[in-house]
Design a protein around this motif. Structure first.
Motif, PDB file in Angstrom:
ATOM      1  N   ALA A  94     -62.862  11.379  37.310  1.00  0.00           N
ATOM      2  CA  ALA A  94     -63.366  12.040  38.482  1.00  0.00           C
ATOM      3  C   ALA A  94     -62.689  13.184  39.195  1.00  0.00           C
ATOM      4  N   ASP A  95     -61.418  13.266  38.551  1.00  0.00           N
ATOM      5  CA  ASP A  95     -60.446  14.581  38.909  1.00  0.00           C
ATOM      6  C   ASP A  95     -60.439  15.482  37.737  1.00  0.00           C
ATOM      7  N   PRO A  96     -60.699  16.575  38.061  1.00  0.00           N
ATOM      8  CA  PRO A  96     -60.682  17.667  37.046  1.00  0.00           C
ATOM      9  C   PRO A  96     -59.273  17.769  36.446  1.00  0.00           C
ATOM     10  N   THR A  97     -58.397  17.806  37.160  1.00  0.00           N
ATOM     11  CA  THR A  97     -56.937  17.958  36.621  1.00  0.00           C
ATOM     12  C   THR A  97     -56.535  16.749  35.698  1.00  0.00           C
ATOM     13  N   ARG A  98     -56.938  15.626  35.970  1.00  0.00           N
ATOM     14  CA  ARG A  98     -56.725  14.501  34.977  1.00  0.00           C
ATOM     15  C   ARG A  98     -57.474  14.712  33.933  1.00  0.00           C
ATOM     16  N   VAL A  99     -58.611  15.173  33.737  1.00  0.00           N
ATOM     17  CA  VAL A  99     -59.487  15.627  32.805  1.00  0.00           C
ATOM     18  C   VAL A  99     -58.745  16.733  31.943  1.00  0.00           C
ATOM     19  N   ARG A 100     -58.348  17.711  32.531  1.00  0.00           N
ATOM     20  CA  ARG A 100     -57.694  18.777  31.616  1.00  0.00           C
ATOM     21  C   ARG A 100     -56.391  18.247  30.883  1.00  0.00           C
ATOM     22  N   ILE A 101     -55.796  17.454  31.810  1.00  0.00           N
ATOM     23  CA  ILE A 101     -54.556  16.746  30.908  1.00  0.00           C
ATOM     24  C   ILE A 101     -54.763  16.017  29.641  1.00  0.00           C
ATOM     25  N   ILE A 102     -56.019  15.094  29.904  1.00  0.00           N
ATOM     26  CA  ILE A 102     -56.252  14.494  28.722  1.00  0.00           C
ATOM     27  C   ILE A 102     -56.704  15.315  27.682  1.00  0.00           C
ATOM     28  N   GLY A 103     -57.342  16.342  28.098  1.00  0.00           N
ATOM     29  CA  GLY A 103     -57.807  17.573  27.039  1.00  0.00           C
ATOM     30  C   GLY A 103     -56.778  18.038  26.029  1.00  0.00           C
ATOM     31  N   LEU A 104     -55.696  18.299  27.186  1.00  0.00           N
ATOM     32  CA  LEU A 104     -54.330  18.786  26.162  1.00  0.00           C
ATOM     33  C   LEU A 104     -53.845  17.763  25.536  1.00  0.00           C
TER      34      LEU A 104
END
Length: 112
Positions: free
Chosen positions: A35-45
């Motif tokens: 639900a948090d774009p920052t966490r999704v971006r971290i997971i993506g990296l």
């Protein structure tokens, strides 16, 4: 561990019993991560490979404390794991299930 509860006979149109409440709550917590774009971006990296906080901070152009805060939550939910090497802590996705969930979510969004 039993994740399904068997309380009574199932209706003919339902093949599996309800999820137990504690399991449903843990799954909901896992979905809250996304639900948090920052966490999704971290997971993506991290899906691309192991990174330290400084690298994530540089790539996301965010402060190290802000990244560390997100990583702490992700560790608590067993989404990421960490290893220490000297003064640095390196983070990676906890297991292949997390990577598969991320890949499926990404494929779903790109398909739409």
């Amino acid at each position: 561990m039993l994740i399904w509860q068997k309380e009574r006979a199932l209706p003919a149109n339902r093949t599996q019993p309800l999820l137990k409440q504690d399991v449903a709550e843990r799954v909901a917590e896992l979905f809250k991560v996304a639900a948090d774009p920052t966490r999704v971006r971290i997971i993506g990296l991290l899906a691309q490979g192991e990174q330290c906080v400084g690298e994530l901070s540089d790539l996301l152009q965010m402060s190290q404390p802000a990244i560390s805060h997100q990583l702490r939550l992700l560790r608590t939910l067993h989404v990421v794991a960490a290893r220490r090497q000297g003064k640095h802590v390196f983070y990676r996705l906890d297991d292949e299930h997390v990577e598969a969930l991320f890949a499926q979510a990404l494929a779903h969004v790109e398909h739409a």
